[in-house]
Design a protein around this motif. Structure first.
Motif, PDB file in Angstrom:
ATOM      1  N   TYR A  96       0.826  -1.222   0.000  1.00  0.00           N
ATOM      2  CA  TYR A  96       0.000   0.000   0.000  1.00  0.00           C
ATOM      3  C   TYR A  96       0.858   1.269   0.000  1.00  0.00           C
ATOM      4  CZ  TYR A  96       0.156  -0.777   5.182  1.00  0.00           C
ATOM      5  OH  TYR A  96       0.537  -1.035   6.471  1.00  0.00           O
ATOM      6  N   TYR A  97       2.110   1.162   0.450  1.00  0.00           N
ATOM      7  CA  TYR A  97       2.979   2.361   0.426  1.00  0.00           C
ATOM      8  C   TYR A  97       3.320   2.791  -1.004  1.00  0.00           C
ATOM      9  CZ  TYR A  97       3.703   1.628   5.436  1.00  0.00           C
ATOM     10  OH  TYR A  97       3.516   1.470   6.778  1.00  0.00           O
ATOM     11  N   PHE A 119      -4.473 -11.195  10.179  1.00  0.00           N
ATOM     12  CA  PHE A 119      -5.003 -11.332  11.541  1.00  0.00           C
ATOM     13  C   PHE A 119      -6.189 -10.393  11.735  1.00  0.00           C
ATOM     14  CE2 PHE A 119      -1.799  -8.112  11.960  1.00  0.00           C
ATOM     15  CZ  PHE A 119      -0.586  -8.702  11.641  1.00  0.00           C
ATOM     16  N   ILE A 124      -8.141  -0.225   4.463  1.00  0.00           N
ATOM     17  CA  ILE A 124      -7.224   0.874   4.143  1.00  0.00           C
ATOM     18  C   ILE A 124      -8.005   2.179   3.922  1.00  0.00           C
ATOM     19  CG2 ILE A 124      -5.318  -0.529   3.221  1.00  0.00           C
ATOM     20  CD1 ILE A 124      -6.411   0.373   0.417  1.00  0.00           C
ATOM     21  N   LEU A 126      -8.574   4.657   5.824  1.00  0.00           N
ATOM     22  CA  LEU A 126      -7.937   5.901   6.302  1.00  0.00           C
ATOM     23  C   LEU A 126      -6.882   6.400   5.317  1.00  0.00           C
ATOM     24  CD1 LEU A 126      -7.541   4.980  10.065  1.00  0.00           C
ATOM     25  CD2 LEU A 126      -9.245   6.489   9.047  1.00  0.00           C
TER      26      LEU A 126
HETATM   27  C1  UD1 Z   1       1.502  -2.001  10.761  1.00  0.00           C
HETATM   28  C2  UD1 Z   1       2.519  -3.109  10.787  1.00  0.00           C
HETATM   29  C3  UD1 Z   1       1.972  -4.298  11.563  1.00  0.00           C
HETATM   30  C4  UD1 Z   1       1.497  -3.871  12.946  1.00  0.00           C
HETATM   31  C5  UD1 Z   1       0.563  -2.672  12.868  1.00  0.00           C
HETATM   32  C6  UD1 Z   1       0.209  -2.107  14.227  1.00  0.00           C
HETATM   33  C7  UD1 Z   1       3.693  -2.789   8.700  1.00  0.00           C
HETATM   34  C8  UD1 Z   1       3.945  -3.287   7.320  1.00  0.00           C
HETATM   35  N1  UD1 Z   1       2.814  -3.503   9.425  1.00  0.00           N
HETATM   36  O1  UD1 Z   1       0.362  -2.503  10.070  1.00  0.00           O
HETATM   37  O2  UD1 Z   1       3.005  -5.259  11.676  1.00  0.00           O
HETATM   38  O3  UD1 Z   1       0.836  -4.944  13.576  1.00  0.00           O
HETATM   39  O4  UD1 Z   1       1.167  -1.622  12.092  1.00  0.00           O
HETATM   40  O5  UD1 Z   1       1.365  -1.719  14.916  1.00  0.00           O
HETATM   41  O6  UD1 Z   1       4.279  -1.823   9.154  1.00  0.00           O
HETATM   42  N2  UD1 Z   1      -7.256   0.507  10.333  1.00  0.00           N
HETATM   43  C9  UD1 Z   1      -8.425   0.947   9.802  1.00  0.00           C
HETATM   44  N3  UD1 Z   1      -8.388   1.624   8.610  1.00  0.00           N
HETATM   45  C10 UD1 Z   1      -7.220   1.881   7.947  1.00  0.00           C
HETATM   46  C11 UD1 Z   1      -6.016   1.417   8.527  1.00  0.00           C
HETATM   47  C12 UD1 Z   1      -6.056   0.733   9.713  1.00  0.00           C
HETATM   48  O7  UD1 Z   1      -9.509   0.738  10.368  1.00  0.00           O
HETATM   49  O8  UD1 Z   1      -7.257   2.491   6.887  1.00  0.00           O
HETATM   50  C13 UD1 Z   1      -7.267  -0.240  11.633  1.00  0.00           C
HETATM   51  C14 UD1 Z   1      -6.777  -1.680  11.489  1.00  0.00           C
HETATM   52  O9  UD1 Z   1      -7.836  -2.549  11.134  1.00  0.00           O
HETATM   53  C15 UD1 Z   1      -6.220  -1.953  12.864  1.00  0.00           C
HETATM   54  C16 UD1 Z   1      -5.692  -0.589  13.331  1.00  0.00           C
HETATM   55  O10 UD1 Z   1      -6.305   0.374  12.477  1.00  0.00           O
HETATM   56  O11 UD1 Z   1      -7.247  -2.365  13.745  1.00  0.00           O
HETATM   57  C17 UD1 Z   1      -4.198  -0.403  13.241  1.00  0.00           C
HETATM   58  O12 UD1 Z   1      -3.744  -0.707  11.934  1.00  0.00           O
HETATM   59  P1  UD1 Z   1      -2.439  -0.043  11.306  1.00  0.00           P
HETATM   60  O13 UD1 Z   1      -1.682   0.682  12.382  1.00  0.00           O
HETATM   61  O14 UD1 Z   1      -2.852   0.713  10.104  1.00  0.00           O
HETATM   62  O15 UD1 Z   1      -1.620  -1.322  10.866  1.00  0.00           O
HETATM   63  P2  UD1 Z   1      -0.745  -1.491   9.559  1.00  0.00           P
HETATM   64  O16 UD1 Z   1      -0.101  -0.193   9.219  1.00  0.00           O
HETATM   65  O17 UD1 Z   1      -1.513  -2.201   8.495  1.00  0.00           O
END
Ligand code: UD1
Length: 430
Positions: A96-97, A119, A124, A126
């Motif tokens: 996604y980056y 998990f 995505i 946000l």
């Molecule tokens: C990154 C890490 C992952 C880690 C996570 C939390 C990478 C490649 N992966 O994942 O290992 O477990 O941070 O520290 O760096 N969410 C939304 N909408 C969005 C984005 C996120 O609802 O658009 C929610 C997700 O479902 C989750 C929470 O926000 O419940 C945190 O997710 P996020 O911090 O975005 O995780 P990643 O960046 O995908």
């Protein structure tokens, strides 16, 4: 396909050197697409997610020159395409980056919806909301299609509805070349957020406030290149700390930033692990019994979700009952079924796991179901009496550099075995 064979039940002694941070590397390498020049990146971890990103960048027209095991030069002056192939992009969550980086530099991107560890639901929305606030038109399906009329994003004020590491980094990438100022409020504060900002600033960007709730970005016309060294991996260091907690022994964990380890060290100290901080290393020792504790995962500076499986594994050997609460992901306990094969007593109810300490674990055949789950099962195998065989170790190789070599260096009896074809079929992993 490889398996790890672990003869456990022995304490660990010696030194282990931590590699560059996986979650920083998988953001910084695609961020090189923003740079109209040559970036030299050092302390790059040798892991399969990084190799995959090199292939994606080369496919887009970048020149990637590997200088040595941990240094690379990336030249993105002559990018030919803004559409990485589905086959490569869908294999990695952090693809996604590519959207933020390509959209920021070229005003368009078409990228397959990300894969990676599973998990729970990984939306995505946000990220997309941030791009739209900056003027992009975005459609989602099998691919994310993003483009901006006129070719250049416009700075905007963006409030993150919840703290997201990925959305914070992606919007930051999109904003560095945008027209005007961007503010990200309720930003994530993980060490890799700061690392990405430092990388972009060293290439010519103007980002302030990374590591706080509010990040301010003044768009610049061009990023020109430079040299940058990735921070050490907080989670890799924490994984070896949890291994010492579970198996016992004394290990000097080198090349870390001690401040990044506080959220992990504080829990291990509560459990009876002794930790001595030095300049860029920690001496970790466990000789007595482990004490139960409660853990809740949260965004940084809380206890990291990416350490939840590893600490839960150590807690299976602690005296008494511990409560683990997963505060980030909906479904991050799939590994518990495998841990139970080794004798762990854990009850999961939604985001809560109740861990009843057992005196010992017994080796068994198990399967990794994601990266950190795999690491947790290695820790369980090191602590367990007898032999553990761990399958699906390609998950571990996505994010840990030479885990087997590093563990052997601290006395672990672990080896990589290539499973012959007939056995694969019998084991149901063909
Ligand atoms: C990154 C890490 C992952 C880690 C996570 C939390 C990478 C490649 N992966 O994942 O290992 O477990 O941070 O520290 O760096 N969410 C939304 N909408 C969005 C984005 C996120 O609802 O658009 C929610 C997700 O479902 C989750 C929470 O926000 O419940 C945190 O997710 P996020 O911090 O975005 O995780 P990643 O960046 O995908």
């Amino acid at each position: 396909m490889n398996q790890y064979v672990i003869h456990g039940g022995h304490p660990l002694f010696g030194e282990v050197t931590v590699s560059g941070a996986k979650n920083a590397a998988v953001a910084i390498i695609p961020a090189a697409l923003l740079v109209d020049g040559v970036c030299r990146i050092e302390n790059v971890p040798q892991i399969s997610d990084v190799t995959l990103f090199f292939s994606i960048l080369e496919e887009l027209g970048a020149h990637v020159r590997v200088l040595n095991r941990h240094a690379v030069e990336i030249d993105c002056r002559h990018i030919r395409s803004t559409k990485p192939s589905y086959e490569l992009a869908c294999r990695i969550r952090a693809s996604y980056y590519l959207v933020g980086a390509l959209l920021g530099r070229f005003g368009q991107a078409t990228v397959a919806m990300p894969g990676g560890c599973n998990f729970g639901v990984r939306p995505i929305d946000l990220h997309v909301k941030g791009f739209r606030a900056m003027g992009a038109e975005v459609t989602e399906g099998g691919f994310i299609n993003a483009s901006v009329p006129g070719g250049r994003l416009k700075g905007a004020s963006i409030y993150m509805d919840l703290v997201s590491v990925g959305a914070t980094m992606n919007v930051m990438m999109a904003a560095v070349l945008a027209d005007g100022y961007t503010t990200i409020d309720n930003a994530a504060k993980e060490p890799h957020i700061v690392d990405l900002a430092n990388f972009l600033n060293s290439m010519g960007a103007d980002i302030k406030g990374a590591g706080t709730d509010t990040i301010k970005i003044r768009g610049v016309d061009r990023l020109t290149g430079g040299t940058y060294s990735i921070i050490p991996d907080q989670i890799e260091a924490g994984t070896y700390m949890a291994a010492v907690a579970a198996a016992g022994g004394q290990v000097h964990i080198k090349n870390i930033i001690p401040k990044h380890m506080d959220c992990i060290s504080s829990k291990l100290l509560e459990m009876g692990v002794e930790i001595t901080e030095q300049d860029d290393s920690l001496l970790v020792r466990r000789s007595g019994p482990l004490t139960h504790t409660n853990v809740k995962t949260l965004p940084y500076p809380g206890f990291p979700t990416d350490m939840q499986p590893q600490i839960t594994t150590a807690l299976t050997l602690a005296e008494g009952t511990s409560i683990v609460t997963e505060g980030v992901w909906d479904n991050r306990y799939k590994y518990v079924a495998e841990l139970k094969r080794l004798g762990a007593r854990i009850q999961v109810d939604g985001r809560v796991a109740v861990v009843e300490g057992v005196g010992r674990l017994e080796g068994a055949p198990v399967q990794a179901c994601d990266l950190r789950a795999g690491a947790a099962l290695v820790i369980a195998g090191l602590a367990a009496q007898g032999t553990t065989t761990l399958g699906s170790v390609h998950y571990i190789e996505r994010g840990y550099e030479d885990m087997v070599g590093k563990l052997r260096g601290i006395g672990a009896d672990i080896e990589v075995v290539d499973v012959p074809e007939p056995e694969k079929k019998e084991a149901g992993v063909s």
